[in-house]
Design a protein around this motif. Structure first.
Motif, short mmCIF file in Angstrom:
data_model
loop_
_atom_site.label_atom_id
_atom_site.label_comp_id
_atom_site.label_asym_id
_atom_site.label_seq_id
_atom_site.Cartn_x
_atom_site.Cartn_y
_atom_site.Cartn_z
N ARG A 53 1.18 -1.49 0.35
CA ARG A 53 0.49 -0.10 -0.25
C ARG A 53 0.81 1.26 0.02
O ARG A 53 0.86 2.39 -0.42
CB ARG A 53 -1.19 0.23 1.11
CG ARG A 53 -2.27 -1.57 1.82
CD ARG A 53 -2.96 -1.19 2.44
NE ARG A 53 -2.41 -0.49 3.65
CZ ARG A 53 -1.89 0.86 4.45
NH1 ARG A 53 -3.02 1.30 4.29
NH2 ARG A 53 -1.72 -0.07 6.41
N PHE A 54 1.87 1.13 0.65
CA PHE A 54 3.02 2.21 0.72
C PHE A 54 3.71 2.11 -0.05
O PHE A 54 4.74 1.42 -0.51
CB PHE A 54 3.20 2.52 2.52
CG PHE A 54 1.79 2.78 3.04
CD1 PHE A 54 0.56 3.03 2.84
CD2 PHE A 54 2.70 3.52 4.55
CE1 PHE A 54 0.20 3.76 3.40
CE2 PHE A 54 1.29 3.95 5.11
CZ PHE A 54 0.10 4.01 5.18
N THR A 55 4.67 3.35 -0.48
CA THR A 55 5.41 3.37 -1.18
C THR A 55 6.80 4.54 -0.72
O THR A 55 6.73 5.41 -0.57
CB THR A 55 5.68 3.35 -2.53
OG1 THR A 55 4.48 2.01 -3.33
CG2 THR A 55 7.12 3.14 -3.64
N ILE A 56 7.94 4.02 -0.45
CA ILE A 56 9.09 5.18 -0.21
C ILE A 56 10.18 4.88 -1.23
O ILE A 56 9.97 4.15 -1.67
CB ILE A 56 9.77 4.64 1.06
CG1 ILE A 56 10.26 5.93 1.89
CG2 ILE A 56 10.96 3.27 0.78
CD1 ILE A 56 11.52 5.80 3.04
N SER A 57 10.11 6.71 -1.01
CA SER A 57 11.21 6.69 -2.40
C SER A 57 11.90 7.75 -2.43
O SER A 57 12.03 8.56 -1.33
CB SER A 57 10.36 7.49 -3.83
OG SER A 57 9.48 8.30 -3.70
N ARG A 58 13.50 8.54 -3.39
CA ARG A 58 14.09 9.64 -2.64
C ARG A 58 14.40 10.05 -3.38
O ARG A 58 14.53 9.32 -4.88
CB ARG A 58 15.02 9.00 -1.44
CG ARG A 58 16.03 7.66 -2.42
CD ARG A 58 17.20 7.47 -1.68
NE ARG A 58 18.10 8.57 -1.14
CZ ARG A 58 18.19 8.02 -0.05
NH1 ARG A 58 18.84 6.86 0.79
NH2 ARG A 58 18.96 9.42 1.00
N ASP A 59 14.98 11.09 -4.19
CA ASP A 59 15.22 11.98 -4.97
C ASP A 59 17.10 12.97 -4.28
O ASP A 59 16.25 13.97 -3.83
CB ASP A 59 14.13 13.27 -4.96
CG ASP A 59 14.71 14.38 -6.83
OD1 ASP A 59 15.99 14.32 -6.99
OD2 ASP A 59 14.26 14.39 -6.83
N ASN A 60 17.34 12.36 -5.09
CA ASN A 60 19.02 12.70 -4.12
C ASN A 60 19.13 14.40 -4.54
O ASN A 60 19.97 14.85 -4.21
CB ASN A 60 19.85 11.58 -4.56
CG ASN A 60 19.41 10.86 -3.42
OD1 ASN A 60 18.99 10.39 -2.67
ND2 ASN A 60 21.03 9.46 -3.82
N ALA A 61 18.77 14.32 -5.59
CA ALA A 61 18.90 15.52 -6.07
C ALA A 61 18.12 17.22 -5.54
O ALA A 61 18.90 17.98 -5.63
CB ALA A 61 18.34 15.87 -7.74
N LYS A 62 17.07 16.36 -4.87
CA LYS A 62 16.30 17.26 -4.04
C LYS A 62 16.20 17.35 -2.39
O LYS A 62 15.47 18.02 -1.50
CB LYS A 62 14.66 17.58 -4.77
CG LYS A 62 14.43 17.56 -6.04
CD LYS A 62 12.93 17.99 -6.15
CE LYS A 62 12.67 18.30 -7.53
NZ LYS A 62 11.04 17.74 -8.09
N ASN A 63 17.58 16.79 -1.89
CA ASN A 63 17.67 16.02 -0.53
C ASN A 63 15.86 15.95 0.14
O ASN A 63 16.00 16.19 0.59
CB ASN A 63 17.89 17.18 -0.38
CG ASN A 63 19.72 17.50 -0.11
OD1 ASN A 63 20.05 16.76 -0.45
ND2 ASN A 63 20.45 17.97 0.32
N THR A 64 15.24 14.69 -0.78
CA THR A 64 14.17 14.40 -0.56
C THR A 64 13.76 13.05 -0.36
O THR A 64 14.36 12.98 -1.40
CB THR A 64 13.22 15.88 -1.34
OG1 THR A 64 13.39 17.33 -0.96
CG2 THR A 64 11.04 14.37 -0.67
N VAL A 65 12.82 13.16 0.49
CA VAL A 65 12.13 11.70 0.32
C VAL A 65 11.13 11.62 0.37
O VAL A 65 10.17 12.42 0.56
CB VAL A 65 12.78 10.82 1.80
CG1 VAL A 65 12.33 11.71 3.06
CG2 VAL A 65 11.87 9.07 1.97
#
Length: 113
Positions: A66-78
């Motif tokens: 149901r949940f998905t974790i992801s990250r964008d290292n260029a934006k320093n955001t999870v």
């Protein structure tokens, strides 16, 4: 100074979706293990999902599928994409970094039945 700032919480009906974001500063984000935790009233804080620097993920059994974790290292955001929400998902959701161990201020997620 480490700062983790969550956003995206709110009130949603059961079956709905929310996307949480956590903007990080003051840490080496790209090499950090990042995680989402939650704490419901009267309960201990529990791990919801974690993601390594390589993108490997781990989920609590209660949110798998149901949940998905992801990250964008260029934006320093999870991120935490939450689908098929249930009333038992109601909690304050916290973002966390591993190195150093730090916590955001939390964002409230309320799922109505």
């Amino acid at each position: 100074q480490v700062q983790l700032v969550e956003s995206g919480g709110g009130l949603v009906q059961a079956g709905g979706s929310l996307r949480l974001s956590c903007a990080a500063s003051g840490i080496f984000f790209s090499i950090n293990v990042m995680g989402w935790y939650r704490q419901a009233p009267g309960k201990q804080r529990e791990s919801v999902a974690t993601i390594t620097s390589a993108g490997s993920t781990n989920y609590a059994d209660s949110v798998k599928g149901r949940f998905t974790i992801s990250r964008d290292n260029a934006k320093n955001t999870v991120y935490l994409q939450m689908n098929s929400l249930k009333p038992e998902d109601t909690a304050v959701y916290y973002c966390s970094s591993a190195l150093p161990r730090a916590w955001g201020q939390g964002t409230q997620v309320t799922v109505s039945s």
